[in-house]
Design an enzyme around this catalytic site. Structure first.
Site, PDB file in Angstrom:
ATOM      1  N   LYS A  54      21.342  39.395 -10.223  1.00 13.81           N
ATOM      2  CA  LYS A  54      20.096  39.213  -9.470  1.00 13.81           C
ATOM      3  C   LYS A  54      19.024  40.159 -10.006  1.00 13.81           C
ATOM      4  O   LYS A  54      17.877  39.761 -10.201  1.00 13.81           O
ATOM      5  CB  LYS A  54      20.340  39.466  -7.973  1.00 13.81           C
ATOM      6  N   GLN A  98      23.955  42.086   0.329  1.00 17.86           N
ATOM      7  CA  GLN A  98      25.059  41.369  -0.309  1.00 17.86           C
ATOM      8  C   GLN A  98      26.258  41.308   0.645  1.00 17.86           C
ATOM      9  O   GLN A  98      26.671  42.318   1.207  1.00 17.86           O
ATOM     10  CB  GLN A  98      25.440  42.069  -1.629  1.00 17.86           C
ATOM     11  N   ASP A 121      17.568  34.973   1.982  1.00 21.77           N
ATOM     12  CA  ASP A 121      18.895  34.349   1.995  1.00 21.77           C
ATOM     13  C   ASP A 121      18.957  33.195   3.002  1.00 21.77           C
ATOM     14  O   ASP A 121      19.868  32.366   2.946  1.00 21.77           O
ATOM     15  CB  ASP A 121      19.938  35.395   2.428  1.00 21.77           C
TER      16      ASP A 121
HETATM   17  N1  GUN Z   1      27.842  36.640  -0.954  1.00 30.52           N
HETATM   18  C1  GUN Z   1      28.219  35.442  -1.482  1.00 30.52           C
HETATM   19  N2  GUN Z   1      27.162  34.601  -1.506  1.00 30.52           N
HETATM   20  C2  GUN Z   1      26.119  35.271  -0.987  1.00 30.52           C
HETATM   21  C3  GUN Z   1      24.752  34.929  -0.767  1.00 30.52           C
HETATM   22  O1  GUN Z   1      24.290  33.820  -1.031  1.00 30.52           O
HETATM   23  N3  GUN Z   1      23.984  35.911  -0.225  1.00 30.52           N
HETATM   24  C4  GUN Z   1      24.473  37.129   0.102  1.00 30.52           C
HETATM   25  N4  GUN Z   1      23.651  38.012   0.656  1.00 30.52           N
HETATM   26  N5  GUN Z   1      25.725  37.480  -0.087  1.00 30.52           N
HETATM   27  C5  GUN Z   1      26.544  36.547  -0.636  1.00 30.52           C
END
Ligand code: GUN
Length: 284
Positions: A54, A98, A121
């Site tokens: 990211k 995350q 998200d």
């Molecule tokens: N962990 C696995 N997929 C995601 C996601 O799309 N967003 C976040 N914040 N954590 C994750």
């Protein structure tokens, strides 16, 4: 004829290209640099690798990113404090915590603390609620990427039977809602579904988001179906495979996403798209 392979790398590259131009425009015309704040708690290798991707992607698009890494023992109160700091930071337009979080931290408490206007998200109940009633919102990134892949492949969703295997808050439930809003007839299957194979075989569109290596076999796929594989499973020997038996499915489906290189690259592209959108909305 073997199935068309839906190339997520290519589609995500063209989205990133569109975003690079948009970010340049925001900087030049509005003096605004979109920014994303990421919180990573603990040392889970998969989470570390996602967060690194990211950061790299944000940088390559000209998006400002600030990642705060804290140890697994960090208290819930301290994580909430980090979220609140991002909430009030004018350089940060999108916030991502995350997941998963360590077991002593209540994930919902943390998600609920994110300002819905910065919830790129799309996990905050305000955004989930807005998604359900068809209002403007931040759409969760993996489901948004799935829809983008299907639509850019030229597949019509209206009136189709769409079968989603998996009912997680991150993928299964929101992708079902997006398919419904595009006028598909949607079935959500899960671990207690009776005769999963028969349900799957009704799907003109089949979305597999379970997290079990190759559990969707060729006999479970309707001939000509469009198959979207969300699974990322590491098997013995270290190879990454999806939830679908890819080789078997190639002979039955009309189109299928590979693992890796299908849905995966789309998730980050959509996160960046949401972040740029959040920056644009902050001007209003
Ligand atoms: N962990 C696995 N997929 C995601 C996601 O799309 N967003 C976040 N914040 N954590 C994750």
């Amino acid at each position: 004829m073997p199935a068309t392979i839906i190339d997520g790398k290519q589609v995500s590259a063209s989205i990133r290209e569109e975003l690079t131009a948009k970010v340049e425009g925001l900087k030049a015309e509005r003096g605004l640099t979109p920014g994303i704040g990421v919180v990573l708690v603990g040392e889970d290798p998969a989470s570390q690798s996602y967060v690194k991707s990211k950061e790299k992607t944000a940088e390559s698009l000209g998006i400002y990113s600030k990642t705060i890494r804290v140890p697994a023992e960090t208290s819930e109160e301290d994580v909430l404090r980090l979220v609140r700091e991002f909430n009030s930071d004018p350089k940060i337009h999108g916030i991502l915590v995350q997941l998963p979080l360590p077991p002593h931290i209540n994930e919902n408490s943390v998600i609920f603390a994110i300002d819905p206007k910065k919830d790129v998200d799309g996990f905050h109940p305000v955004n989930i609620g807005r998604l359900h009633i068809g209002e403007d919102c931040y759409v969760p990134c993996t489901p948004a990427g799935i829809i983008e892949l299907i639509e850019r492949t030229g597949v019509e969703l209206k009136g189709k039977n769409a079968v989603v295997v998996g009912r997680s808050n991150i993928v299964g439930k929101p992708v079902a809602m997006l398919l419904l809003s595009r006028h598909s007839t949607v079935t959500i299957c899960h671990s207690r579904t009776r005769d999963l194979a028969a349900e799957c075989r009704r799907g003109d569109i089949l979305v597999a988001a379970v997290g079990k290596a190759r559990m969707i076999t060729a006999d479970m796929i309707k001939p000509g179906a469009v198959v979207i594989d969300v699974g990322v499973n590491r098997i013995e020997g270290g190879k990454l495979v999806g939830d679908v038996d890819f080789e078997g499915a190639l002979d039955v489906a009309s189109a299928i996403t590979p693992v890796p290189g299908g849905v995966g690259p789309m998730t980050i592209a959509m996160l960046m798209k949401n972040t740029v959108l959040a920056a644009e909305r902050s001007l209003k």
